[in-house]
Write a protein that holds these residues in place. Structure first.
Motif, PDB file in Angstrom:
ATOM      1  N   VAL A 632       0.849  -1.198   0.000  1.00 25.21           N
ATOM      2  CA  VAL A 632       0.000   0.000   0.000  1.00 25.21           C
ATOM      3  C   VAL A 632       0.881   1.244   0.000  1.00 25.21           C
ATOM      4  CG1 VAL A 632      -1.601   1.348   1.387  1.00 25.21           C
ATOM      5  CG2 VAL A 632      -2.015  -1.072   1.053  1.00 25.21           C
ATOM      6  N   ARG A 633       1.917   1.232   0.842  1.00 25.98           N
ATOM      7  CA  ARG A 633       2.823   2.379   0.927  1.00 25.98           C
ATOM      8  C   ARG A 633       3.586   2.573  -0.392  1.00 25.98           C
ATOM      9  NH1 ARG A 633       5.061   1.006   5.323  1.00 25.98           N
ATOM     10  NH2 ARG A 633       6.952   0.056   4.494  1.00 25.98           N
ATOM     11  N   MET A 634       4.051   1.472  -1.020  1.00 23.72           N
ATOM     12  CA  MET A 634       4.796   1.571  -2.274  1.00 23.72           C
ATOM     13  C   MET A 634       3.934   2.145  -3.401  1.00 23.72           C
ATOM     14  SD  MET A 634       6.893  -2.041  -2.155  1.00 23.72           S
ATOM     15  CE  MET A 634       7.561  -1.848  -3.806  1.00 23.72           C
ATOM     16  N   ASN A 635       2.619   1.948  -3.350  1.00 24.88           N
ATOM     17  CA  ASN A 635       1.730   2.454  -4.390  1.00 24.88           C
ATOM     18  C   ASN A 635       1.148   3.824  -4.038  1.00 24.88           C
ATOM     19  OD1 ASN A 635       1.046   0.276  -6.689  1.00 24.88           O
ATOM     20  ND2 ASN A 635       1.526  -0.794  -4.768  1.00 24.88           N
ATOM     21  N   GLY A 636       1.679   4.458  -2.970  1.00 21.54           N
ATOM     22  CA  GLY A 636       1.259   5.814  -2.628  1.00 21.54           C
ATOM     23  C   GLY A 636      -0.079   5.880  -1.936  1.00 21.54           C
ATOM     24  N   GLY A 637      -0.520   4.797  -1.324  1.00 23.89           N
ATOM     25  CA  GLY A 637      -1.811   4.790  -0.655  1.00 23.89           C
ATOM     26  C   GLY A 637      -1.689   4.737   0.854  1.00 23.89           C
ATOM     27  N   SER A 638      -2.806   4.464   1.525  1.00 24.44           N
ATOM     28  CA  SER A 638      -2.821   4.385   2.988  1.00 24.44           C
ATOM     29  C   SER A 638      -3.689   3.215   3.417  1.00 24.44           C
ATOM     30  CB  SER A 638      -3.347   5.687   3.592  1.00 24.44           C
ATOM     31  OG  SER A 638      -4.697   5.919   3.205  1.00 24.44           O
ATOM     32  N   LEU A 639      -3.333   2.660   4.596  1.00 25.87           N
ATOM     33  CA  LEU A 639      -4.082   1.534   5.180  1.00 25.87           C
ATOM     34  C   LEU A 639      -4.603   1.962   6.542  1.00 25.87           C
ATOM     35  CD1 LEU A 639      -4.870  -1.518   5.058  1.00 25.87           C
ATOM     36  CD2 LEU A 639      -2.742  -1.962   6.293  1.00 25.87           C
ATOM     37  N   ASP A 640      -5.904   1.757   6.762  1.00 28.34           N
ATOM     38  CA  ASP A 640      -6.500   2.129   8.042  1.00 28.34           C
ATOM     39  C   ASP A 640      -7.267   0.924   8.592  1.00 28.34           C
ATOM     40  OD1 ASP A 640      -8.858   4.632   9.256  1.00 28.34           O
ATOM     41  OD2 ASP A 640      -7.095   3.723  10.193  1.00 28.34           O
ATOM     42  N   GLY A 648     -16.055  -7.263  15.400  1.00 27.69           N
ATOM     43  CA  GLY A 648     -15.530  -7.370  14.042  1.00 27.69           C
ATOM     44  C   GLY A 648     -14.512  -6.296  13.726  1.00 27.69           C
ATOM     45  N   THR A 649     -14.018  -6.337  12.473  1.00 28.49           N
ATOM     46  CA  THR A 649     -12.924  -5.466  12.035  1.00 28.49           C
ATOM     47  C   THR A 649     -13.197  -4.967  10.616  1.00 28.49           C
ATOM     48  OG1 THR A 649     -11.353  -6.719  13.385  1.00 28.49           O
ATOM     49  CG2 THR A 649     -10.424  -5.342  11.638  1.00 28.49           C
ATOM     50  N   VAL A 650     -12.756  -3.714  10.350  1.00 32.59           N
ATOM     51  CA  VAL A 650     -12.842  -3.146   9.002  1.00 32.59           C
ATOM     52  C   VAL A 650     -11.448  -2.680   8.593  1.00 32.59           C
ATOM     53  CG1 VAL A 650     -13.893  -1.430   7.481  1.00 32.59           C
ATOM     54  CG2 VAL A 650     -15.192  -2.355   9.410  1.00 32.59           C
ATOM     55  N   PHE A 651     -10.911  -3.213   7.488  1.00 40.60           N
ATOM     56  CA  PHE A 651      -9.671  -2.735   6.888  1.00 40.60           C
ATOM     57  C   PHE A 651     -10.037  -1.836   5.703  1.00 40.60           C
ATOM     58  CE2 PHE A 651      -5.945  -4.752   8.686  1.00 40.60           C
ATOM     59  CZ  PHE A 651      -6.506  -5.752   9.478  1.00 40.60           C
ATOM     60  N   ARG A 652      -9.418  -0.646   5.641  1.00 44.86           N
ATOM     61  CA  ARG A 652      -9.689   0.298   4.551  1.00 44.86           C
ATOM     62  C   ARG A 652      -8.394   0.594   3.810  1.00 44.86           C
ATOM     63  NH1 ARG A 652     -13.063   2.409   8.704  1.00 44.86           N
ATOM     64  NH2 ARG A 652     -15.266   2.287   8.123  1.00 44.86           N
ATOM     65  N   VAL A 653      -8.409   0.383   2.486  1.00 41.54           N
ATOM     66  CA  VAL A 653      -7.260   0.671   1.632  1.00 41.54           C
ATOM     67  C   VAL A 653      -7.648   1.823   0.706  1.00 41.54           C
ATOM     68  CG1 VAL A 653      -5.681  -0.205  -0.115  1.00 41.54           C
ATOM     69  CG2 VAL A 653      -6.484  -1.715   1.717  1.00 41.54           C
ATOM     70  N   THR A 654      -6.914   2.930   0.824  1.00 36.32           N
ATOM     71  CA  THR A 654      -7.226   4.125   0.037  1.00 36.32           C
ATOM     72  C   THR A 654      -6.121   4.368  -0.984  1.00 36.32           C
ATOM     73  OG1 THR A 654      -8.424   5.102   1.894  1.00 36.32           O
ATOM     74  CG2 THR A 654      -7.729   6.591   0.116  1.00 36.32           C
ATOM     75  N   MET A 655      -6.512   4.542  -2.259  1.00 35.12           N
ATOM     76  CA  MET A 655      -5.568   4.786  -3.351  1.00 35.12           C
ATOM     77  C   MET A 655      -6.172   5.830  -4.306  1.00 35.12           C
ATOM     78  SD  MET A 655      -2.815   2.778  -3.449  1.00 35.12           S
ATOM     79  CE  MET A 655      -2.251   1.404  -2.438  1.00 35.12           C
ATOM     80  N   GLN A 656      -5.360   6.285  -5.248  1.00 37.55           N
ATOM     81  CA  GLN A 656      -5.862   7.152  -6.310  1.00 37.55           C
ATOM     82  C   GLN A 656      -6.810   6.354  -7.202  1.00 37.55           C
ATOM     83  OE1 GLN A 656      -2.791   9.042  -8.595  1.00 37.55           O
ATOM     84  NE2 GLN A 656      -4.183   9.777 -10.163  1.00 37.55           N
ATOM     85  N   ALA A 657      -7.956   6.929  -7.488  1.00 43.19           N
ATOM     86  CA  ALA A 657      -8.935   6.250  -8.340  1.00 43.19           C
ATOM     87  C   ALA A 657      -8.462   6.276  -9.788  1.00 43.19           C
ATOM     88  CB  ALA A 657     -10.296   6.912  -8.214  1.00 43.19           C
ATOM     89  N   ALA A 658      -8.720   5.178 -10.515  1.00 39.14           N
ATOM     90  CA  ALA A 658      -8.371   5.107 -11.933  1.00 39.14           C
ATOM     91  C   ALA A 658      -9.553   5.601 -12.766  1.00 39.14           C
ATOM     92  CB  ALA A 658      -8.007   3.679 -12.319  1.00 39.14           C
ATOM     93  N   LYS A 659      -9.257   6.220 -13.882  1.00 40.02           N
ATOM     94  CA  LYS A 659     -10.318   6.735 -14.760  1.00 40.02           C
ATOM     95  C   LYS A 659     -10.875   5.635 -15.640  1.00 40.02           C
ATOM     96  CE  LYS A 659      -8.301  11.365 -14.870  1.00 40.02           C
ATOM     97  NZ  LYS A 659      -7.767  12.438 -15.727  1.00 40.02           N
TER      98      LYS A 659
END
Length: 659
Positions: A632-640, A648-659
């Motif tokens: 996630v870090r190598m692709n410029g995103g974030s993990l929460d 329970g648990t929620v994992f969130r992966v945030t990245m730049q959206a593709a067009k």
């Protein structure tokens, strides 16, 4: 003269008669030798009570330590340390070398590898400096044993052969035979049978020439191993049985066990299953009684093969399970020992480097003291002499400044060397930790599913499984294979990342396709827990990310959600778009995590986290979450992460959206 394996083939009948005669002789000789050894120890104990010079007492203590080091190691160590202290105070290099050699070997028996290496090397250097071949050979045998423990057999052979060269022309039969036996054993381990025969034969010849036939069972076993390597199992059996007869007559329990499993294997290979069973049962009883774990592991393996040949599938499976469990423990212990030896050698060299630095500092301090005294006298002389001497004083002052500048430069260099040593020590510790993690994963996470697959295939091949049993087991195995695939892929990706070999290639990735691929791979695990997988992703949910990285991230997050979900639970995968970014959510209703665990996951370092067991006691290794964070870090995103224990648990992966 050059010996080969074929040169050594002799008539077994004549050898058997000779061995029987030797056993009868040893049955009389050995009690006499033991009594003589006890009497010698008692005489030496009495001698240390008599008034002696420090040098004489050091010699007596060294003899006592040598006699006791295979009987009472702690008492032998106390005597050797006392001898070392006396030898230092009296300035006798030879007695100091003997004391250090005894201390090195006792520490080898205690598995204190750093002490073994340091004392044995010091003993070698001291004995060589005074030209004492006997002590030099003893120290070389100690060092060779360390390389044997590392399985570096060719390096060990160099030390043992050099030891033999030092004592070959002496009457020190103990060290000669020890060096020859050790060399022969390592040639067998290195699969060089002709050389092994040469040294084993020489050991037997020296025994016979000395008139004191100790250690004959050792070279006999080595020769049996050579026959075994040549697939001459009948020849091997003859030598093994001769070696066993001698070992029994000398009551060498561990050696008997090592020969019994070889005899069982050899008879198994020639098809005499009854005799093989007798030897293996005898070896199993002896190894269990004496807690000889290495021999017991081998015996379990051959018992499994024997029972498989006899058609006793349940017994074969039981012995195979015992073998695999014990082998796992032994291999883990062997890995730790080899790493401890490497660490011990490094620590010894680091300590020597520190001592050299201290010696340099002492030299510098002495130079400073000499210079200070010199200039004090010069200053006093300058007060008494004429003004013309002031010019000379000035010149000398300039020289002093130059020397001080040079000393300061040397001090800075020493400080830099100290820092470099500390950095190397830290790097070595990190490398050892990484290797320990890899070995642990390979030994536990990978071996068990592979062994299960092998066992099932063996039962299927032997037609011991019905179609219904195969169908039931194959579902379980498919789940294990999926987990094995993820573990292997994680290890490969993690290893590649450690070597900085990844190149990020972002592309337009459809999240629903990535999730479908991951769900397909993990379908057996989802169905086994009867989980409800809800995917709220469409063709529009696209992320700008490296495709391989996206596969690893989704696969590991979904696998985690399955692992910690209760049977019949629900797992949801969804996405939200905001400000040109896309966030993918992986949500479960499982056991959840506390705040400390969430913080450890979100911590920015790359430490491999300890993994908890799942709801069905599924195990893990922590590499999956580590890879998710890194990719996630190598692709410029974030993990929460958001989690509530029990909810329970929620994992969130945030990245730049593709067009």
């Amino acid at each position: 003269m050059v010996f080969t394996f074929n040169d050594f083939q002799i008539q077994s009948r004549n050898r058997l008669i000779a061995v029987l005669a030797l056993c009868l002789f040893m049955s009389y000789l050995i009690p006499t030798q033991l009594k003589a050894q006890v009497a010698n120890i008692d005489s030496l104990r009495a001698l240390i009570q008599v008034n002696q010079t420090d040098l004489e007492l050091a010699s007596t203590l060294n003899l006592l330590a040598f006699e006791l080091r295979e009987i009472d190691q702690q008492e032998a160590l106390d005597f050797a340390i006392r001898a070392e202290r006396l030898a230092k105070s009296s300035g006798d290099t030879l007695q100091l070398a003997k004391a250090k050699g005894n201390i090195g070997w006792i520490n080898y028996r205690k598995a204190n590898w750093e002490q073994t290496f340091r004392y044995s090397r010091e003993a070698y250097e001291l004995s060589k400096s005074v030209g004492d071949n006997n002590e030099t050979a003893m120290a070389l045998n100690n060092l060779g044993a360390l390389y044997y423990e590392q399985q570096d057999y060719l390096k060990a052979i160099e030390f043992f052969r050099e030891a033999y060269q030092h004592v070959r022309d002496t009457d020190n039969y103990f060290t000669i035979i020890r060096s020859l036996n050790n060399t022969a054993l390592n040639f067998v381990r290195a699969e060089m049978p002709d050389s092994a025969i040469v040294y084993a034969t020489k050991a037997i010849q020296v025994n016979n020439a000395a008139g004191r036939p100790f250690s004959l069972s050792f070279p006999y076993r080595v020769i049996g191993d050579v026959y075994f390597l040549q697939n001459d199992f009948n020849g091997a059996i003859e030598w093994y049985e001769d070696a066993l007869a001698i070992a029994i007559s000398r009551n060498l329990s561990s050696f008997q066990a090592s020969i019994l499993h070889r005899l069982g294997q050899s008879y198994l290979l020639i098809g005499d299953l009854n005799v093989a069973s007798n030897y293996l049962n005898e070896g199993e009883a002896l190894a269990s009684e004496r807690n000889l774990r290495d021999e017991l592991s081998r015996i379990y393996y051959f018992q499994a093969r024997l029972n498989d040949e006899l058609g006793n599938i349940s017994e074969a499976y039981r012995y195979q399970t015992l073998h695999l469990n014990l082998l796992n423990e032994l291999e883990s212990s062997a890995i730790r020992n080899r790493l401890a030896i490497i660490q011990g050698m490094f620590e010894a060299e680091r300590m020597e480097a520190n001592l050299r630095v201290l010696e340099m500092e002492n030299v510098l301090n002495r130079e400073r003291a000499v210079l200070a005294e010199f200039y004090s006298r010069l200053a006093l002389l300058g007060i008494l002499v004429v003004f013309g001497m002031l010019a000379l004083v000035y010149l000398m002052y300039q020289r002093k400044s130059a020397i001080n500048d040079e000393l300061i430069l040397q001090q800075d260099l020493i400080s830099e060397q100290n820092i470099e040593l500390e950095q190397k020590a830290i790097a070595l510790e990190e490398a050892n930790n990484a290797k320990n993690i890899l070995f642990s994963i390979l030994a536990h996470d990978l071996r068990t599913p592979v062994a299960q697959i092998k066992t099932m295939l063996g039962l299927l091949h032997d037609e011991h499984l019905s179609r219904e049993d195969f169908s039931r087991l194959s579902k379980l195995v498919r789940g294990d294979v999926a987990g094995l695939f993820i573990t292997l892929d994680n290890i490969l990706k993690w290893s590649k990342a450690q070597m900085e070999g990844f190149k990020v290639s972002p592309s337009n990735v459809r999240l629903n396709q990535v999730v479908d691929d991951a769900a397909s791979l993990l379908r057996e695990q989802i169905d086994n827990k009867n989980l409800n997988l809800q995917v709220y992703l469409t063709e529009k949910d696209r992320m700008l990310i490296d495709k391989d990285h996206a596969d690893v991230i989704v696969r590991n997050l979904l696998s985690n959600a399955i692992k910690f979900s209760h049977d019949g639970g629900t797992i949801k995968l969804s996405a939200q778009h905001r400000n040109g970014e896309i966030t993918m959510n992986v949500e479960d209703e499982g056991i959840g995590m506390n705040g400390d665990m969430v913080k450890s996951i979100l911590h920015p370092d790359d430490t491999i986290l300890a993994s908890n067991d799942g709801t069905r006691s599924e195990t893990g290794n922590g590499i999956g979450i580590k890879l998710c964070k890194k990719f996630v870090r190598m692709n410029g995103g974030s993990l929460d992460v958001e989690s509530t224990p029990g909810a329970g648990t929620v994992f969130r992966v945030t990245m730049q959206a593709a067009k």
